[in-house]
Design a protein around this motif. Structure first.
Motif, short mmCIF file in Angstrom:
data_model
loop_
_atom_site.label_atom_id
_atom_site.label_comp_id
_atom_site.label_asym_id
_atom_site.label_seq_id
_atom_site.Cartn_x
_atom_site.Cartn_y
_atom_site.Cartn_z
N GLU A 44 0.82 -1.20 0.00
CA GLU A 44 0.00 0.00 0.00
C GLU A 44 0.86 1.26 0.00
N ILE A 45 2.04 1.21 0.62
CA ILE A 45 2.98 2.33 0.52
C ILE A 45 3.48 2.47 -0.91
N TRP A 46 3.81 1.34 -1.53
CA TRP A 46 4.33 1.34 -2.91
C TRP A 46 3.30 1.87 -3.90
N ARG A 47 2.04 1.57 -3.66
CA ARG A 47 0.98 2.01 -4.57
C ARG A 47 0.60 3.48 -4.41
N ALA A 48 0.94 4.07 -3.29
CA ALA A 48 0.50 5.43 -3.02
C ALA A 48 1.07 6.40 -4.04
N GLY A 51 4.76 11.60 -3.84
CA GLY A 51 4.63 12.87 -3.13
C GLY A 51 3.62 12.83 -2.00
N SER A 52 2.88 11.72 -1.88
CA SER A 52 1.93 11.61 -0.77
C SER A 52 2.69 11.28 0.52
N LEU A 53 1.99 11.39 1.62
CA LEU A 53 2.60 11.08 2.92
C LEU A 53 2.23 9.67 3.40
N HIS A 54 1.91 8.81 2.45
CA HIS A 54 1.53 7.45 2.82
C HIS A 54 2.68 6.71 3.50
N TRP A 55 3.91 7.06 3.15
CA TRP A 55 5.06 6.42 3.78
C TRP A 55 5.17 6.80 5.26
N LEU A 56 4.63 7.97 5.60
CA LEU A 56 4.66 8.43 6.99
C LEU A 56 3.46 7.92 7.77
N TYR A 57 2.32 7.79 7.09
CA TYR A 57 1.09 7.32 7.72
C TYR A 57 0.61 6.06 6.99
N HIS A 66 -1.08 0.95 12.97
CA HIS A 66 -0.44 1.50 14.16
C HIS A 66 0.48 0.50 14.86
N ASN A 67 0.66 -0.69 14.30
CA ASN A 67 1.36 -1.75 15.05
C ASN A 67 2.83 -1.41 15.27
N LYS A 68 3.57 -1.16 14.20
CA LYS A 68 5.01 -0.91 14.28
C LYS A 68 5.40 0.26 13.38
N PRO A 69 6.50 0.95 13.69
CA PRO A 69 7.02 1.97 12.77
C PRO A 69 7.37 1.35 11.42
N PRO A 70 7.41 2.16 10.35
CA PRO A 70 7.41 1.59 8.99
C PRO A 70 8.77 1.47 8.31
N LEU A 71 9.89 1.42 9.06
CA LEU A 71 11.18 1.37 8.38
C LEU A 71 11.31 0.17 7.46
N MET A 72 11.02 -1.03 7.98
CA MET A 72 11.13 -2.23 7.16
C MET A 72 10.12 -2.24 6.03
N HIS A 73 8.94 -1.73 6.28
CA HIS A 73 7.91 -1.66 5.25
C HIS A 73 8.34 -0.73 4.11
N LEU A 74 9.02 0.36 4.48
CA LEU A 74 9.53 1.28 3.46
C LEU A 74 10.60 0.62 2.60
N TRP A 223 8.69 10.68 14.45
CA TRP A 223 7.67 9.81 13.87
C TRP A 223 6.52 9.59 14.86
N TYR A 224 6.83 9.32 16.12
CA TYR A 224 5.79 9.11 17.11
C TYR A 224 4.96 10.38 17.33
N ILE A 225 5.62 11.52 17.33
CA ILE A 225 4.88 12.78 17.49
C ILE A 225 3.96 13.02 16.30
N ALA A 226 4.47 12.72 15.09
CA ALA A 226 3.65 12.90 13.87
C ALA A 226 2.42 12.01 13.92
N GLN A 227 2.57 10.77 14.38
CA GLN A 227 1.41 9.87 14.47
C GLN A 227 0.41 10.38 15.50
N TRP A 228 0.92 10.84 16.62
CA TRP A 228 0.04 11.33 17.69
C TRP A 228 -0.74 12.57 17.23
N GLN A 229 -0.05 13.48 16.54
CA GLN A 229 -0.74 14.69 16.07
C GLN A 229 -1.77 14.36 14.99
#
Length: 513
Positions: A44-48, A51-57, A66-74, A223-229
């Protein structure tokens, strides 16, 4: 013949690890649960849109993930952009990072022991330990986290000689956090206790350490602050409470076990090396004032006690324990190699048992499974364990290279087969069913199934959401003109009027609305 130098051993370990971790990496479908979930988030990150922020959210099935941060997914999404969406590209980042842990452990061992022999034996034990290899090849987060931790230890030990290396400690903490989340608290705590127990003034007075921690942890905190906001308290509820701290006091998703759960995991999968661990741990205790022994004792005791007390039990939670076990076993085997003090009776008996297990396995594979590569694996295991047992009985230290070479060949053959992910046999094969769904159903459609539980790998392959429901709900879904995926027994019992079967695969029928 001159002996190998350290750089030559380092290169040899790297090539040997890459061969084991990358061989036939994509020859088996993705496994439930982690692989299917990680792959879907990455897709779903790859398909986004660019320029979208899908990699961040990131999302999972269109819903916030919300399970884990997305480093490996990226990293996996990046591989998808280069090599397409398949099993090989899905597993490649984790496999590469885990394989790098083998030469890294060798470098850590050299700095710890100030001796290349126990470092080499430790790296070879780590290389030929089945759970490390198998879970490292899967599209999971644990192997990468361990490699980042080993890199942290290397930077920490290297900073005693050259202070700027301490910068790497903080960056490794950040990488662990962006990969596995709050696991950083446990691994960082072990590193901190090791610092306090070995050379606190040298390390803690190093300004580079604190600068590195600030700079390295900053992206993870951001990253955690961005998710919380963005998501508000919902993110904190799921990520920090449900998926992290709730696992300590209560079983998440029914995954629980006795306090000795991980001891059983070690007994099942860590042989033959577990045989030498008690002597290695005892050696570390006897030399507990040495830096290497303190790391082994602190890491083993703190981590094993921590995961044993956590209520949620999953097999891969034990993974970060293996580097400490490998260091202890490497130290013991180096003592045996130099002094030829061999516990003949106990060691020989257990190695003979492994040889008999290989013989029985060979008979089983010939009669039942009929997979030639597994027959060859059983033959190699029987021959190598038999020879090692004989050498142990004769007090010949050459049993050590026989065990290393034998285990390497056994694992090489296992990884070249299609049986290295044996959990795939626990339920129906997903790829034929997913192929059926893709023919008739558009992407993103919800399909309701009579199967007992959700399978993330099926969702990944069919590009739809296949949702398990009870018989009553399935009848309601049929009335609401939804797609159904029913096993033959349920299809017969429901007796749906005007049923239109689009096709069948693996005893499942796809029903049109």
């Amino acid at each position: 013949m001159r002996p190998f130098r350290e750089t030559e051993w380092l290169f040899t370990l790297l090539i040997g690890a890459l061969l084991l971790w990358l061989l036939c990496l994509g020859n088996s479908p993705l496994r439930d649960w982690d692989e299917g979930t990680v792959a879907q988030v990455a897709k779903e990150i790859w398909r986004a849109a660019f320029g979208s922020l899908h990699w961040l959210y990131p999302t999972l099935g269109g819903e916030p993930y919300h399970n884990k941060p997305p480093l490996m997914h990226l990293l996996i999404a990046w591989c998808y952009s280069l090599g397409g969406v398949n099993e090989w590209t899905t597993r490649l980042p984790g496999a590469l990072l885990t394989a790098l842990g083998v030469p890294l452990l060798y470098l850590v061992g050299i700095l710890l022991f100030n001796d290349s022999l126990p470092a080499l034996f430790s790296a070879l034990v780590y290389l030929t330990t089945l759970p490390v290899l198998r879970h490292g090849r899967l599209a999971m987060l644990d192997g990468a986290s361990i490699t980042f931790f080993l890199l942290l230890l290397f930077c920490l030990l290297k900073s005693r000689q050259q202070k700027p290396w301490a910068l790497g400690v903080g960056f490794c903490l950040g990488l662990i956090t962006l990969t596995k989340g709050m696991l950083v608290l446990l691994l960082g705590g072990i590193a901190g206790l090791f610092i306090l127990a070995s050379s606190p003034l040298i390390v803690l007075n190093n300004l580079y350490l604190w600068v590195g921690i600030v700079l390295g942890i900053a992206p993870a905190i951001a990253w955690y602050i961005a998710q919380w906001q963005y998501y508000g308290s919902n993110f904190l509820q799921i990520n920090l409470q449900t998926q992290t701290f709730d696992r300590i006091a209560q079983p998440v998703e029914g995954n629980t076990g006795a306090p000795w759960y991980y001891l059983i995991e070690l007994l099942k999968y860590a042989f033959p090396w577990l045989l030498f661990w008690p002597a290695g741990f005892y050696l570390a205790w006897n030399k507990r004032y040495a830096s290497w022994s303190r790391l082994i004792l602190i890491g083993t005791i703190v981590y094993f006690v921590a995961i044993s007390l956590i209520t949620t039990k999953l097999p891969w939670y034990v993974m970060p324990l293996y580097p400490f076990l490998a260091l202890a076993i490497g130290a013991e085997l180096s003592e045996v190699w130099r002094n030829q003090v061999i516990n003949r009776k106990v060691w020989a008996i257990f190695i003979v048992v492994m040889a008999l297990a290989g013989l029985c396995g060979g008979v089983y594979f010939i009669v039942v499974q009929e997979e030639p590569v597994l027959v060859a694996m059983a033959i190699v295991l029987t021959m190598s364990m038999s020879l090692a047992a004989w050498l142990i009985y004769k007090c010949d230290r050459r049993f050590i290279p026989v065990l290393f070479s034998g285990m390497y060949l056994v694992l090489l053959l296992l990884m070249s087969s299609q049986s290295w992910i044996w959990e795939l046999n626990e339920a129906f094969p997903v790829k034929p069913v997913a192929a059926l769904i893709r023919i008739y159903v558009s992407s993103g459609t919800k399909i309701y199934t009579s199967f007992a539980y959700s399978r993330p790998s099926l969702n990944f392959y069919c590009d739809c959401q296949v949702i398990p429901e009870t018989t009553l709900i399935l009848q309601q879904m049929w009335a609401n003109n939804e797609y159904l995926l029913l096993d033959n027994a349920t299809l017969k019992n429901l007796n749906l009027p005007m049923t239109k079967v689009l096709g069948s695969a693996e005893d499942f029928s796809l029903i049109a609305p």
